[in-house]
Design a protein around this motif. Structure first.
Motif, PDB file in Angstrom:
ATOM      1  N   LEU A   6       0.849  -1.198   0.000  1.00 27.68           N
ATOM      2  CA  LEU A   6       0.000   0.000   0.000  1.00 27.68           C
ATOM      3  C   LEU A   6       0.887   1.251   0.000  1.00 27.68           C
ATOM      4  O   LEU A   6       1.950   1.256   0.627  1.00 27.68           O
ATOM      5  N   LEU A  44      -8.237   3.702   5.547  1.00 29.04           N
ATOM      6  CA  LEU A  44      -7.709   2.361   5.751  1.00 29.04           C
ATOM      7  C   LEU A  44      -8.540   1.758   6.873  1.00 29.04           C
ATOM      8  O   LEU A  44      -8.412   2.153   8.031  1.00 29.04           O
ATOM      9  N   PHE A  95      -8.479  -0.551   1.720  1.00 27.99           N
ATOM     10  CA  PHE A  95      -7.845   0.755   1.459  1.00 27.99           C
ATOM     11  C   PHE A  95      -8.588   1.377   0.298  1.00 27.99           C
ATOM     12  O   PHE A  95      -8.549   0.876  -0.816  1.00 27.99           O
TER      13      PHE A  95
END
Length: 100
Positions: A6, A44, A95
Motif C-alpha cells: 500500500l 484504511l 484501502f
C-alpha cells in the motif's frame, strides 16, 4: 494489493476512529497514491478487530507521517516517523479513497 505494498510511506495520518460495537478501526490518511502528484484522502479500514495498540511518545520527534507498514498474518503494524507504532490484529482491511 497486499498490505505491505500500500502507498503508505510518507502518508499523513489524520485520525484514528475506533468503533467498539462493530469491532472496526478506520485510519484517515492523506496518501501519495500516484508519484509526483498531490496526496489524496484515503481510508484504511480494519474489520473484526481483536487487538489495537497505539503509542504516542514521539521518540524520534513529533511527526504524523507514516514511515512503513507491514503485515504478518492478521497482525498489521504501522511505524510512524515519530518512532511510534500502531498495531492492529484484524480479519481484513480495505484501502479506499474517501474521507470520514
Amino acid at each position: 494489493m497486499s498490505f505491505d505494498k500500500l502507498p503508505l510511506h510518507d502518508a499523513v495520518l489524520k485520525t484514528i476512529v475506533v468503533d467498539w460495537s462493530s469491532a472496526e478501526i478506520i485510519l484517515s490518511v492523506s496518501a501519495f497514491v500516484i508519484k509526483g502528484e498531490a496526496a489524496v484522502h484515503y481510508l484504511l479500514s480494519f474489520s473484526s478487530v481483536t487487538m489495537f495498540e497505539c503509542s504516542r511518545f514521539n521518540e524520534w520527534g513529533a511527526s504524523n507521517s507514516i514511515l512503513d507498514a507491514k503485515a504478518s498474518g492478521t497482525e498489521f503494524t504501522i511505524q510512524m516517523q515519530s518512532g511510534d507504532v500502531i498495531k492492529i490484529k484484524a480479519a481484513s482491511y480495505v484501502f479506499q479513497s474517501g474521507t470520514l
